[in-house]
Design an enzyme around this catalytic site. Structure first.
Site, PDB file in Angstrom:
ATOM      1  N   SER A   1      95.662-115.615  55.161  1.00  0.00           N
ATOM      2  CA  SER A   1      96.859-115.034  54.539  1.00  0.00           C
ATOM      3  C   SER A   1      96.535-114.146  53.338  1.00  0.00           C
ATOM      4  O   SER A   1      97.300-113.236  53.020  1.00  0.00           O
ATOM      5  CB  SER A   1      97.835-116.143  54.117  1.00  0.00           C
ATOM      6  OG  SER A   1      97.217-117.041  53.218  1.00  0.00           O
TER       7      SER A   1
ATOM      8  N   ASP B   1     100.867-118.830  43.505  1.00  0.00           N
ATOM      9  CA  ASP B   1     101.258-120.162  43.991  1.00  0.00           C
ATOM     10  C   ASP B   1     100.031-121.070  44.038  1.00  0.00           C
ATOM     11  O   ASP B   1      99.992-122.032  44.786  1.00  0.00           O
ATOM     12  CB  ASP B   1     101.898-120.052  45.380  1.00  0.00           C
ATOM     13  CG  ASP B   1     100.937-119.438  46.396  1.00  0.00           C
ATOM     14  OD1 ASP B   1      99.808-119.075  46.004  1.00  0.00           O
ATOM     15  OD2 ASP B   1     101.302-119.331  47.580  1.00  0.00           O
TER      16      ASP B   1
ATOM     17  N   HIS C   1      97.703-117.672  46.669  1.00  0.00           N
ATOM     18  CA  HIS C   1      97.818-116.242  46.957  1.00  0.00           C
ATOM     19  C   HIS C   1      97.804-115.430  45.671  1.00  0.00           C
ATOM     20  O   HIS C   1      98.078-115.956  44.594  1.00  0.00           O
ATOM     21  CB  HIS C   1      99.086-115.988  47.782  1.00  0.00           C
ATOM     22  CG  HIS C   1      99.050-116.721  49.091  1.00  0.00           C
ATOM     23  ND1 HIS C   1      99.826-117.835  49.339  1.00  0.00           N
ATOM     24  CD2 HIS C   1      98.299-116.519  50.198  1.00  0.00           C
ATOM     25  CE1 HIS C   1      99.555-118.279  50.559  1.00  0.00           C
ATOM     26  NE2 HIS C   1      98.629-117.504  51.111  1.00  0.00           N
TER      27      HIS C   1
END
Lengths: 231, 231
Positions: free
Chosen positions: B11, B180, B183
């Site tokens: 991600s 977070d 990320h």
């Protein structure tokens, strides 16, 4: 093969991967949307040529499209975004960028014709026109080129965005949407991005319609992760 | 053919085209730099797979590389950026993402081996490791995976970025660089972008070394514009 979206244009395209840029936003939207639980994926390919008008773009078209829209690469859609330089005033210092209105239109036809003749597109070509407002340019001249571009797009049956008109609907657009009278602020980028996404959807290029890609994380069974990979 | 830089990872790679993202910034830097009067151009291709660990990445590798690094596409460099999910704690709810440290290393070897065996790279593969800090993860576990990644990169002779260590040099990195705990914020993106640019330069992938592209606007003679196009 993963569908490809080619962004072909002048500096407004070349700079579209700056922070908040419409090209980067398209890549973020279509590159893969795991969080949206959509499994589409498309590659966005940048072909931005700062300062170019349609005359020069036409001259370099086959070279510019190497690896983007050539025999080995069949793009799903191409944005054609020229006009800001063509519309440079013919009596100013950047006069060599000016392209007369009728040649601008015939160049646009030739650019679109190139993609058609070489069967480089699996869908309709998709065009946008462009706004401008600088010392070398006037908003009125830009408007003429925008209208000329729209006329060609309609003649050829291609989707087109009237960003010249659209942008002027926003409050203080001269400063909120443009940072130097020509190039886009993050707000200007967002205005164009939203229009591009809408227009791409109108030709069937959307999160919902793109072919599915590799298994998304939410589709992977925690109890048997490898099942998703056919193993 | 235009050189290609492929971004392969989880991600942190998939989200790298968000506003301020390191992938978008690489595209902006290498896509074309008319203003910097450098005529290089490279395509940046996104292959980000949210939630994936090295085990799953290895499983889908040939499919993930379609149109990015396959027979028809010879990338100049590939970033391999996995580990955040491999390092998920094995006794927590996302345990199915965990990959033991020794398998993580052998998977990294296999991913790099795939590119080598298939002669998909004209230069050395380029790897990065990754930081993390979430409920499912600890910074200490992430550090072990970072060290394991660095060991494999050294063993294979690939450039590697110790972003785990690098990021912790910044004040309040937990909140200034990460949004977070895992990320990247725009600041985190900038830290990684700078390291990637430096490391790419170390393997000869830089603004100065890339092959020249189409004529830049400043190279076009106002008195005879068409000369630049060989006409």
């Amino acid at each position: 093969m993963r569908p490809r979206l080619v962004l072909f244009g002048d500096s407004i395209t070349e700079q579209s991967f700056e922070s908040g840029g419409w090209g980067a936003a398209l890549t973020d939207r279509f590159g893969r949307q795991a969080r949206a639980r959509s499994s589409l994926a498309a590659d966005v390919v940048l072909r931005g040529l700062s300062g170019y008008n349609t005359r020069w773009a036409l001259k370099v078209l086959p070279r510019a499209m190497e690896g983007a829209a050539d025999a080995g690469a069949d793009p799903a859609a191409i944005t054609v975004f020229f006009g800001a330089n063509d519309a440079s005033l013919p009596d100013q210092v950047q006069a060599h960028q000016n392209v007369p209105l009728d040649e601008y239109q015939s160049n646009l036809r030739a650019i679109c014709g190139y993609f058609k003749v070489n069967k480089l597109l699996s869908r309709d070509i998709y065009g946008v026109d462009d706004p401008l407002r600088q010392a070398e340019r006037t908003n009125e001249a830009a408007g003429s080129y925008a209208q000329a571009c729209i006329a060609v797009a309609k003649e050829l049956g291609h989707p087109v965005i009237d960003i010249w008109t659209k942008m002027q609907e926003f409050p203080d657009w001269q400063t909120s949407a443009l940072n130097d009278g020509l190039h886009f602020t993050p707000t200007g980028n967002k205005i164009l991005f939203d229009e591009v996404v809408k227009t791409l959807a109108s030709i069937g290029f959307s999160k919902e319609s793109l072919p599915s890609d590799l298994p998304l994380f939410p589709e992977i069974d925690p109890k048997d992760p490898m099942k998703a990979f056919g193993a």
